[in-house]
Write a protein that holds these residues in place. Structure first.
Motif, short mmCIF file in Angstrom:
data_model
loop_
_atom_site.label_atom_id
_atom_site.label_comp_id
_atom_site.label_asym_id
_atom_site.label_seq_id
_atom_site.Cartn_x
_atom_site.Cartn_y
_atom_site.Cartn_z
N PRO A 1 28.40 -91.99 65.40
CA PRO A 1 28.49 -90.58 65.03
C PRO A 1 28.51 -90.40 63.50
O PRO A 1 29.25 -91.09 62.79
CB PRO A 1 29.82 -90.13 65.65
N SER A 2 27.71 -89.51 63.01
CA SER A 2 27.59 -89.30 61.57
C SER A 2 28.92 -88.88 60.97
O SER A 2 29.63 -88.03 61.50
CB SER A 2 26.53 -88.24 61.28
N GLY A 3 29.24 -89.50 59.82
CA GLY A 3 30.50 -89.23 59.14
C GLY A 3 31.52 -90.32 59.32
O GLY A 3 32.47 -90.43 58.53
N LEU A 4 31.37 -91.16 60.36
CA LEU A 4 32.27 -92.29 60.55
C LEU A 4 31.85 -93.44 59.65
O LEU A 4 30.66 -93.65 59.39
CB LEU A 4 32.28 -92.76 62.00
N ASP A 5 32.83 -94.21 59.19
CA ASP A 5 32.59 -95.47 58.51
C ASP A 5 32.59 -96.55 59.59
O ASP A 5 33.60 -96.74 60.28
CB ASP A 5 33.70 -95.71 57.48
N ALA B 1 33.27 -85.60 60.76
CA ALA B 1 32.46 -86.56 61.51
C ALA B 1 32.05 -85.93 62.83
O ALA B 1 32.79 -85.13 63.42
CB ALA B 1 33.21 -87.85 61.77
N VAL B 2 30.87 -86.28 63.28
CA VAL B 2 30.37 -85.79 64.57
C VAL B 2 31.26 -86.31 65.69
O VAL B 2 31.65 -87.47 65.71
CB VAL B 2 28.91 -86.23 64.78
N HIS B 3 31.57 -85.42 66.62
CA HIS B 3 32.29 -85.80 67.83
C HIS B 3 31.25 -85.93 68.95
O HIS B 3 30.68 -84.93 69.37
CB HIS B 3 33.34 -84.77 68.19
N ALA B 4 31.00 -87.16 69.40
CA ALA B 4 29.93 -87.42 70.37
C ALA B 4 30.48 -87.56 71.78
O ALA B 4 31.61 -88.00 71.99
CB ALA B 4 29.16 -88.67 69.97
N LEU C 1 26.05 -82.14 53.98
CA LEU C 1 26.10 -82.81 55.29
C LEU C 1 27.37 -82.45 56.04
O LEU C 1 27.36 -82.33 57.27
CB LEU C 1 25.99 -84.32 55.11
N ALA C 2 28.46 -82.29 55.32
CA ALA C 2 29.70 -81.88 55.98
C ALA C 2 29.53 -80.53 56.66
O ALA C 2 30.05 -80.30 57.76
CB ALA C 2 30.83 -81.83 54.96
N ARG C 3 28.78 -79.63 56.03
CA ARG C 3 28.56 -78.31 56.66
C ARG C 3 27.68 -78.44 57.90
O ARG C 3 27.91 -77.76 58.90
CB ARG C 3 27.92 -77.36 55.64
N VAL C 4 26.67 -79.30 57.84
CA VAL C 4 25.82 -79.53 59.01
C VAL C 4 26.65 -80.11 60.16
O VAL C 4 26.54 -79.67 61.32
CB VAL C 4 24.65 -80.48 58.66
N ILE C 5 27.49 -81.10 59.85
CA ILE C 5 28.31 -81.72 60.88
C ILE C 5 29.31 -80.70 61.44
O ILE C 5 29.56 -80.65 62.65
CB ILE C 5 29.03 -82.95 60.31
N GLY C 6 29.86 -79.85 60.58
CA GLY C 6 30.75 -78.81 61.06
C GLY C 6 30.05 -77.85 62.01
O GLY C 6 30.62 -77.45 63.04
N ALA D 1 29.11 -76.12 67.63
CA ALA D 1 28.23 -75.90 68.79
C ALA D 1 28.70 -76.72 69.98
O ALA D 1 28.63 -76.26 71.13
CB ALA D 1 26.80 -76.27 68.41
N ARG D 2 29.19 -77.93 69.73
CA ARG D 2 29.71 -78.75 70.83
C ARG D 2 30.91 -78.08 71.48
O ARG D 2 31.07 -78.14 72.71
CB ARG D 2 30.10 -80.13 70.31
N ALA D 3 31.72 -77.43 70.67
CA ALA D 3 32.88 -76.72 71.22
C ALA D 3 32.46 -75.57 72.12
O ALA D 3 33.25 -75.10 72.94
CB ALA D 3 33.77 -76.22 70.08
N ARG D 4 31.20 -75.12 71.96
CA ARG D 4 30.66 -74.06 72.82
C ARG D 4 29.78 -74.65 73.92
O ARG D 4 28.81 -74.04 74.36
CB ARG D 4 29.85 -73.07 71.99
N ASP D 5 30.05 -75.87 74.33
CA ASP D 5 29.42 -76.52 75.50
C ASP D 5 28.11 -77.24 75.21
O ASP D 5 27.41 -77.64 76.14
CB ASP D 5 29.19 -75.52 76.65
N LEU D 6 27.74 -77.44 73.97
CA LEU D 6 26.60 -78.29 73.66
C LEU D 6 27.03 -79.75 73.81
O LEU D 6 28.08 -80.15 73.31
CB LEU D 6 26.11 -78.05 72.23
N ASN D 7 26.24 -80.57 74.49
CA ASN D 7 26.50 -81.99 74.61
C ASN D 7 25.92 -82.71 73.40
O ASN D 7 24.90 -82.28 72.85
CB ASN D 7 25.89 -82.55 75.89
N VAL D 8 26.53 -83.83 73.00
CA VAL D 8 26.08 -84.55 71.80
C VAL D 8 25.94 -86.03 72.10
O VAL D 8 26.87 -86.66 72.64
CB VAL D 8 27.05 -84.35 70.62
N LEU D 9 24.78 -86.56 71.76
CA LEU D 9 24.54 -88.01 71.80
C LEU D 9 24.31 -88.49 70.37
O LEU D 9 23.46 -87.93 69.66
CB LEU D 9 23.33 -88.33 72.68
N ALA D 10 25.04 -89.49 69.95
CA ALA D 10 24.90 -90.05 68.60
C ALA D 10 24.09 -91.33 68.65
O ALA D 10 24.23 -92.14 69.57
CB ALA D 10 26.27 -90.33 67.99
#
Length: 500
Positions: free
Chosen positions: A159-163, A173-176, A136-141, A146-155
């Motif tokens: 956001p996955s990975g946060l407690d 953790a996902v940056h939303a 899962l860490a690799r998926v989140i990475g 992809a977000r750093a390349r202009d993909l928008n993210v809605l959680a």
């Protein structure tokens, strides 16, 4: 009205009651529809990539995919093996209306993200506890890359990975950009670096009985109409003697600005008479503020205590710049058992046990850590737990200052709203102390004074920030307390003050 702050335990309890009532499936339908609508409102065009985990969070993502597909959007769904029965059911429903679901891996995510406008993170929900599994860490990475390349993210929900219970980010953790959460905010969405990771948080109500929510909420988050209604209203016959007499006890050579700022805050928050008592010469930042210098401040306070209530003010704020004598002087004032605000040098471990029901303690995280005997990161990682622990030790009402602040009394927690990052400057806490003392002097009980005063201070900061931005000073905020007061009394109101 107040929003309910929920922990994973509370969410699980509500989900369990919904399941026993046969209502979990329609609740998931409402949640998924709300996610789809949020995507449509924020990003009305372009392909949507939805990532569905195996639990209920993945079920929400699959429902959202079905609604987006029905609305004519181009949809790509990648999922992990479903473990929740409703997630399996909603995968079948999606396929029944023509939706395609493919396995989720870092590689499939990377390829699908190239032509997507927005990705929906439905991997992990509020029940997740670190550590994160490597796959899962690799998926989140891959998603964050992809977000750093202009993909928008809605959680979805978090956001996955946060407690959900912590203000820090424990690992990958996902940056939303947007987080759609349900029923009420979770601690991670309110505090620290975790809140920044959530982006804009939208809270969606679900058809759940209010009593179920009240049974499990760990804190309330009152709105402006609720807090504005607590602010005092003067009658036409009011005069300075009935508007509240406040004493500010603070300052010693080299730290005279702190009590002056507290005095200004008290005046601007409506106190009729404000006097600074100090062992040093305190500058009169405004001519309405009175100041008395005492060669022996302790003797003065002791004699006031012996004289009786007729010589005492309606409220005291003590500790601001007071120096090493602060604990002894604070004990003198606490013995009067009148409304008292304790700050700065008066926030010491040896005052534990001296508090009473009419006092308000106002530590920032460093001072809280000193009182609790723990490292400061332990306070900032879980401000709700820290505020409870402080109240247990100190008594009365505690305001754990921060962005946002937490107000605690026995059995109750309240999380503030608003404020501005520009308020992270010296003297803001001194001004807040004066505000709280003024409200106590005007008759509010400590719980109401603390909740309303913290929001009044934050609203004044929002207004001042329109003019000063990040160059905010405590005096700027104090001078906008009148407009903030008018805003809260006129609530509901959103955005910045638009009057003259």
């Amino acid at each position: 009205m107040s929003a309910a702050v929920l922990t994973p335990d509370g969410v699980r309890a509500i989900d369990g009651r919904l399941e026993r009532a046969g209502l979990l499936d329609p609740a998931m339908e409402i949640a998924g529809l709300a996610v789809a609508r949020a995507v449509q409102e924020r990003w009305p065009s372009g392909r949507v990539l939805l990532l569905a985990g195996g639990g209920a969070n993945g079920g929400d993502a699959l429902v959202a995919a079905r609604h987006l597909l029905a609305a004519g959007r181009e949809v790509t769904v990648l999922d992990r093996p479903a473990t929740h029965p409703l997630t399996r059911l909603n995968r079948r429903r999606l396929r029944a209306v023509g939706g395609e679901v493919r396995p989720l891996t870092p590689a499939t995510l990377g390829r699908a993200a190239r032509d997507a406008r927005v990705a929906v993170d439905g991997l992990l929900g509020t029940g997740f506890r670190p550590p994160l599994r490597d796959d899962l860490a690799r998926v989140i990475g891959a998603l964050n890359a992809a977000r750093a390349r202009d993909l928008n993210v809605l959680a979805i929900d978090l956001p996955s990975g946060l407690d959900a219970t912590r203000a820090d980010v424990p690992g990958a953790a996902v940056h939303a950009d947007v987080t759609v959460t349900f029923i009420g905010p979770k601690p991670a969405q309110l505090f620290g670096d975790a809140a920044a990771q959530c982006g804009e948080v939208r809270t969606v109500p679900l058809p759940v009985p209010a009593a179920w929510i009240q049974d499990v909420q760990v804190a309330a988050r009152p709105d402006d109409p609720t807090l504005g209604a607590l602010l005092p209203v003067r009658t036409a016959s009011a005069h300075k003697g009935t508007a509240g007499r406040v004493w500010i006890v603070g300052g010693h050579p080299g730290t005279v600005g702190a009590p002056a700022l507290a005095g200004l805050g008290a005046l601007r928050a409506g106190a009729g008479l404000v006097t600074v008592h100090s062992a040093a010469d305190v500058p009169l930042v405004t001519p309405e503020l009175m100041a008395q210098r005492h060669a022996d401040l302790r003797t003065f306070l002791t004699s006031t205590g012996l004289t009786g209530t007729g010589a005492r003010p309606d409220a005291v704020a003590i500790g601001m710049g007071l120096g090493p004598e602060a604990p002894a002087l604070a004990r003198e004032v606490l013995d009067w058992e009148i409304p008292t605000v304790l700050d700065a040098d008066a926030l010491q471990p040896d005052l534990c046990g001296y508090g009473h029901d009419r006092c308000v303690w106002t530590p920032h995280p460093g001072e809280a850590a000193r009182v609790l005997g723990v490292p400061t990161p332990e306070v900032t990682r879980d401000p709700l737990a820290a505020a409870r622990a402080l109240q247990d030790r100190l008594g009365g009402v505690v305001v754990l200052k921060g962005g946002p602040s937490v107000v605690a009394r026995a059995g109750d927690l309240s999380v503030s709203r608003g404020g501005h990052p520009g308020m992270a400057s010296a003297g803001m806490g001194d001004t807040l102390c004066g505000i709280l003392a003024a409200l106590l002097a005007q008759g509010l009980d400590p719980w109401d004074a603390a909740r309303a005063g913290v929001r009044l201070h934050a609203r004044a900061g929002e207004i001042a920030a329109v003019r000063f931005g990040y160059g905010l000073g405590a005096t700027d905020v104090a001078h906008d307390l009148g407009r903030a007061w008018a805003d809260l009394r006129a609530a509901p109101l959103t955005g910045v003050y638009a009057g003259v």
